[in-house]
Motif scaffolding. Sequence first.
Motif, mmCIF file in Angstrom:
data_model
loop_
_atom_site.group_PDB
_atom_site.id
_atom_site.type_symbol
_atom_site.label_atom_id
_atom_site.label_comp_id
_atom_site.label_asym_id
_atom_site.label_seq_id
_atom_site.Cartn_x
_atom_site.Cartn_y
_atom_site.Cartn_z
ATOM 1 N N LYS A 111 -33.563 3.712 19.264
ATOM 2 C CA LYS A 111 -34.603 3.600 20.274
ATOM 3 C C LYS A 111 -35.819 4.483 19.986
ATOM 4 C CE LYS A 111 -31.413 2.309 23.915
ATOM 5 N NZ LYS A 111 -31.666 0.913 23.816
ATOM 6 N N LEU A 112 -35.747 5.259 18.937
ATOM 7 C CA LEU A 112 -36.850 6.167 18.630
ATOM 8 C C LEU A 112 -38.082 5.426 18.149
ATOM 9 C CD1 LEU A 112 -35.064 9.149 16.871
ATOM 10 C CD2 LEU A 112 -35.940 9.032 19.191
ATOM 11 N N ASP A 113 -39.197 5.886 18.622
ATOM 12 C CA ASP A 113 -40.509 5.367 18.230
ATOM 13 C C ASP A 113 -41.291 6.575 17.720
ATOM 14 O OD1 ASP A 113 -43.200 4.615 18.203
ATOM 15 O OD2 ASP A 113 -43.005 3.340 19.960
ATOM 16 N N ASP A 115 -44.257 7.313 17.786
ATOM 17 C CA ASP A 115 -45.333 7.725 18.692
ATOM 18 C C ASP A 115 -44.815 8.257 20.028
ATOM 19 O OD1 ASP A 115 -47.273 6.956 16.834
ATOM 20 O OD2 ASP A 115 -47.242 4.887 17.578
ATOM 21 N N LEU A 116 -43.505 8.209 20.236
ATOM 22 C CA LEU A 116 -42.908 8.639 21.494
ATOM 23 C C LEU A 116 -42.735 10.158 21.500
ATOM 24 C CD1 LEU A 116 -41.605 7.380 24.087
ATOM 25 C CD2 LEU A 116 -39.440 7.527 22.891
ATOM 26 N N GLN A 118 -41.231 13.789 22.156
ATOM 27 C CA GLN A 118 -39.847 14.251 22.271
ATOM 28 C C GLN A 118 -39.453 14.484 23.728
ATOM 29 O OE1 GLN A 118 -39.450 17.669 19.752
ATOM 30 N NE2 GLN A 118 -38.923 16.424 17.977
ATOM 31 N N ALA A 120 -40.171 12.730 26.275
ATOM 32 C CA ALA A 120 -39.751 11.462 26.869
ATOM 33 C C ALA A 120 -38.313 11.133 26.490
ATOM 34 C CB ALA A 120 -40.678 10.331 26.433
ATOM 35 N N ILE A 121 -37.959 11.433 25.255
ATOM 36 C CA ILE A 121 -36.592 11.180 24.795
ATOM 37 C C ILE A 121 -35.603 12.052 25.564
ATOM 38 C CG2 ILE A 121 -35.020 11.295 22.805
ATOM 39 C CD1 ILE A 121 -37.606 10.847 21.072
#
Length: 130
Positions: A111-113, A115-116, A118, A120-121
Amino acid sequence: MASNYKVTKDEILAISGVNPRKCMKCGRCSATCPNYDAMEYHPHQFVSMVENGEIEKLMASKSIYMCLSCMACIERCPRQVEPAKLVEAIRLAVERQQDMNHLKPDDVPAKLDPDLPQQAIVSAFRKYTK
């Protein structure tokens, strides 16, 4: 896949922040509900059923999906009981019980992007592992 976990009245009250004992059963919430005819249980009944601990019955009802979340019931309540918040809490309990929102550590890499952030994760992991 549903789990064997049973949702309690206290959990619903904690999630919603609602005190159903304030309800004086005047029915104004139900009278103002735009989807009244489509619901098996009406806003005032939700409040009463939560107070009586009939959580499983509400969780099995299609009424939780018929609620439009318009908050009209909250606006009309003279005691600020907030039936719509109870409906939302029941919906959340159903989703949690069905194991739909549980994020497992092994699911994270897929699920990692890039541009996301950390944060948010970490936030998602904390929210969806409960």
